[in-house]
Scaffold this motif. Structure first.
Motif, short mmCIF file in Angstrom:
data_model
loop_
_atom_site.label_atom_id
_atom_site.label_comp_id
_atom_site.label_asym_id
_atom_site.label_seq_id
_atom_site.Cartn_x
_atom_site.Cartn_y
_atom_site.Cartn_z
N VAL A 1 -2.83 11.22 4.99
CA VAL A 1 -1.72 10.37 5.40
C VAL A 1 -0.81 11.04 6.43
CG1 VAL A 1 -1.64 8.89 3.36
CG2 VAL A 1 -0.53 11.13 3.29
N GLY A 2 -1.21 12.19 6.96
CA GLY A 2 -0.43 12.84 8.01
C GLY A 2 0.71 13.69 7.51
N VAL A 3 0.90 13.76 6.19
CA VAL A 3 1.90 14.62 5.57
C VAL A 3 1.20 15.33 4.41
CG1 VAL A 3 3.87 13.17 6.22
CG2 VAL A 3 2.67 12.73 4.07
N PRO A 4 1.83 16.33 3.78
CA PRO A 4 1.17 17.04 2.68
C PRO A 4 0.61 16.08 1.64
CG PRO A 4 3.16 18.19 3.29
CD PRO A 4 3.17 16.91 4.07
N ALA A 5 -0.69 16.22 1.35
CA ALA A 5 -1.35 15.29 0.44
C ALA A 5 -2.51 15.98 -0.29
CB ALA A 5 -1.87 14.07 1.19
N ALA B 1 4.49 16.38 -1.95
CA ALA B 1 3.16 15.94 -1.53
C ALA B 1 2.91 14.52 -2.03
CB ALA B 1 2.07 16.88 -2.05
N VAL B 2 1.81 13.95 -1.53
CA VAL B 2 1.37 12.62 -1.92
C VAL B 2 -0.01 12.74 -2.57
CG1 VAL B 2 0.79 10.30 -1.10
CG2 VAL B 2 2.67 11.58 -0.03
N LEU B 3 -0.20 12.09 -3.69
CA LEU B 3 -1.52 11.95 -4.29
C LEU B 3 -2.11 10.68 -3.72
CD1 LEU B 3 -3.76 12.72 -6.25
CD2 LEU B 3 -2.47 11.58 -8.08
N ALA B 4 -3.18 10.83 -2.91
CA ALA B 4 -3.62 9.72 -2.09
C ALA B 4 -5.14 9.58 -2.09
CB ALA B 4 -3.11 9.91 -0.66
N ALA B 5 -5.58 8.43 -1.58
CA ALA B 5 -7.01 8.17 -1.45
C ALA B 5 -7.52 8.49 -0.05
CB ALA B 5 -7.30 6.71 -1.79
N ASP C 1 0.86 -1.18 0.00
CA ASP C 1 0.00 0.00 0.00
C ASP C 1 0.90 1.24 0.00
OD1 ASP C 1 -1.72 2.09 0.46
OD2 ASP C 1 -2.85 1.08 2.05
N GLY C 2 0.86 2.00 -1.09
CA GLY C 2 1.72 3.17 -1.21
C GLY C 2 1.51 4.19 -0.10
N HIS C 3 0.31 4.21 0.50
CA HIS C 3 0.05 5.16 1.57
C HIS C 3 0.98 4.94 2.77
CE1 HIS C 3 -3.65 5.19 -0.84
NE2 HIS C 3 -3.87 6.41 -0.36
N ASP C 4 1.43 3.70 2.93
CA ASP C 4 2.31 3.38 4.06
C ASP C 4 3.68 4.04 3.93
OD1 ASP C 4 0.28 1.78 5.03
OD2 ASP C 4 1.11 -0.07 4.20
N TYR C 5 4.01 4.54 2.74
CA TYR C 5 5.32 5.14 2.50
C TYR C 5 5.26 6.66 2.48
CZ TYR C 5 6.70 0.42 1.18
OH TYR C 5 6.96 -0.92 1.18
N ALA C 6 4.12 7.22 2.82
CA ALA C 6 3.92 8.66 2.69
C ALA C 6 4.96 9.47 3.46
CB ALA C 6 2.51 9.04 3.14
N ALA C 7 5.17 9.14 4.71
CA ALA C 7 6.12 9.90 5.53
C ALA C 7 7.54 9.77 4.97
CB ALA C 7 6.07 9.43 6.98
N ASP C 8 7.89 8.58 4.51
CA ASP C 8 9.23 8.36 3.98
C ASP C 8 9.49 9.17 2.72
OD1 ASP C 8 9.74 6.55 6.02
OD2 ASP C 8 9.21 4.80 4.82
N VAL C 9 8.50 9.23 1.81
CA VAL C 9 8.74 9.94 0.56
C VAL C 9 8.82 11.44 0.77
CG1 VAL C 9 7.70 8.11 -0.82
CG2 VAL C 9 6.27 10.03 -0.08
N VAL C 10 8.03 11.96 1.70
CA VAL C 10 8.12 13.39 2.01
C VAL C 10 9.47 13.71 2.63
CG1 VAL C 10 7.17 15.25 3.43
CG2 VAL C 10 5.64 13.74 2.14
N ALA C 11 9.94 12.83 3.50
CA ALA C 11 11.27 13.02 4.09
C ALA C 11 12.36 12.98 3.03
CB ALA C 11 11.52 11.95 5.15
N ALA C 12 12.10 12.24 1.95
CA ALA C 12 13.09 12.12 0.87
C ALA C 12 13.01 13.26 -0.13
CB ALA C 12 12.91 10.79 0.15
N GLY C 13 12.04 14.15 0.03
CA GLY C 13 11.98 15.32 -0.84
C GLY C 13 10.69 15.52 -1.61
N ALA C 14 9.76 14.54 -1.57
CA ALA C 14 8.49 14.72 -2.26
C ALA C 14 7.75 15.90 -1.63
CB ALA C 14 7.65 13.47 -2.18
#
Length: 471
Positions: free
Chosen positions: A75-79, A68-72, A53-66
């Motif tokens: 996710v507790g980070v910019p989305a 925001a997340v396009l999500a359903a 589930d890609g949502h489980d990686y939301a915090a990690d990808v934002v920490a890596a420089g993303a």
């Protein structure tokens, strides 16, 4: 991607913003679905798969420089949250494509899509910045991701379109409306899902139906089902092939002693000689398809011929030819297989192996439905007719049909053998290969026969002909 603010993206896709301090922040990096591909400025698309589930990686990808997340869901980070992530991705691609100043070229066909796309991309790169489908990412997720990788500098966007049913290509053309549509052929790939070649032709022809009146439909003159698509388009029709009436055609087709095709390329603007770095006569049609599109886009025949002669393989496991230090040549064509590509690969193997022992290590061809037995039997028989030295059929029921076809055609004793799996094939080859032998490895992707090629090479390769680095 062209730079867009999170606020603009949310408006375009009908999403709600969550945990975004500044909606004016822009996405300046790539749009990705794999967390390992995130770069500063990225937009991460969170899909829910069977195991991940890609949502489980939301915090990690934002920490890596993303950004925001396009999500359903939040996710507790910019989305940017939407009801349907896939539909939102498609809507974003449609918006970006409309803003681009690029010419969009789409291609489809039962066999040769990726090879033709790779050739075309390498030719067009000689003229202007070109973005194209990586590998075979040609579905409702891969296609918009490719389109979103275009930038303001992109002048040509080359998109491969696949289909597993009626309406699939129509949907893809609605996301990314092409100006030029290329149809390569209508074969038997996925015939079990479509129900027949006429249904496959109906689906592939959706591409030319989508073209504008000022566009161009580039059609294979040698395939009657493709040629007939001329009546289904408003666009101007350009024919390619070996037929006498083809606008872009090949004459004096021949194979070099290494099995590489050479021919004289004829276009409405003149003719020029081509010798491909690829292997097998079937690549002549792929090269003509690329040449026809390039001609339509204003390249001269000499420019096209030079680019084709210098082009290589960009996508892995497609007729990758590697020679080991002991002289054994391994041909890794294990990415996928259908009856047409199997026949082409066998003929290429025989052309490359003149005066040498040839091995065809083959597995089952998927999605053939009721045609499965006949098609596997026919491939086994063809291996015998072409005088392949040894057929190694790998796997279960379908492999036994390959072996039975060879046996019934007259391959007795040790000339054909059926083994249970890839490891058994590896063990057999390691014990029996001799210096100078040529080994073809090919099956549908699900079989995983690339393991055989990898094991045979075993990190001892000294050269890989016909290949270039990625784009």
């Amino acid at each position: 991607m062209i730079a867009l603010s999170l606020a603009e993206i949310a408006t375009v896709i009908g999403g709600q913003t969550y945990d975004i301090p500044d909606p004016a922040v822009q996405v300046t990096g790539p749009v990705v679905r794999d967390s390992r591909e995130v770069e500063p400025g990225s937009l991460f698309v969170a899909f829910v798969g069977e195991r991940v589930d890609g949502h489980d990686y939301a915090a990690d990808v934002v920490a890596a420089g993303a950004v925001a997340v396009l999500a359903a869901r939040p996710v507790g980070v910019p989305a940017i949250v939407v009801d349907d992530v896939q539909a939102a991705l498609g809507a974003l691609a449609r918006h970006v494509v409309k803003r681009l100043g690029a010419t969009l070229v789409a291609l489809t066909g039962s066999v040769g899509k990726t090879s033709s796309k790779d050739l075309l991309a390498q030719v067009l790169q000689r003229k202007a910045p070109t973005v194209f489908t990586p590998g075979s990412l040609n579905n409702e997720i891969g296609l918009p991701l490719t389109a979103l990788s275009a930038t303001d500098e992109t002048r040509f966007l080359v998109l491969e379109m696949g289909a597993r049913g009626i309406g699939h290509i129509q949907y893809l053309t609605e996301l990314t409306p092409p100006k030029i549509g290329l149809v390569l052929n209508v074969g038997t790939a996925h015939i079990g899902e479509f129900g027949g070649r006429e249904q496959i032709a109906q689906a592939k022809g959706e591409l030319v139906e989508s073209l504008p009146a000022d566009g161009a439909a580039v059609l294979n003159a040698d395939d009657p089902l493709v040629r007939a698509m001329a009546s289904r388009t408003k666009a101007r029709v350009l024919l390619f092939g070996e037929a006498d009436d083809a606008d872009v055609r090949a004459e004096n087709v021949r194979l070099t002693e290494n099995g590489q095709p050479a021919f004289t390329l004829h276009t409405p603007s003149g003719c020029s000689d081509v010798t491909l770095r690829l292997y097998g006569e079937h690549h002549v049609s792929n090269a003509l398809a690329a040449a026809a599109v390039a001609h339509e886009l204003g390249m001269s025949v000499d420019e096209i011929a030079l680019a084709l002669s210098e082009a290589g393989t960009l996508s892995r496991w497609r007729m990758e030819v590697t020679e080991r230090p002991d002289g054994v040549t391994v041909v890794n064509d294990a990415y996928n297989a259908n009856p047409e590509s199997m026949r082409a690969a066998l003929r290429a193997l025989v052309a490359m192996g003149k005066g040498r022992r040839t091995w065809a290590v083959l597995g089952h061809m998927a999605e053939l439905g009721d045609e499965g037995l006949a098609e596997h039997d026919a491939v086994g028989r063809l291996a015998v007719r072409l005088n392949v030295s040894k057929l190694v059929a790998v796997g279960g029921r379908e492999a036994s049909w390959l072996r039975l076809g060879a046996y019934n055609e007259g391959s007795w004793g040790e000339e054909s053998v059926h083994v249970s799996d890839a490891q058994a094939a590896i063990d057999l080859l390691r014990s029996e290969l001799r210096p100078g032998d040529v080994v073809l490895v090919k099956a549908s992707r699900s079989v995983g026969l690339e393991r055989v090629a990898t094991a045979l090479l075993d990190d001892t390769a000294v050269s890989s002909e016909g290949q270039v680095s990625g784009r």
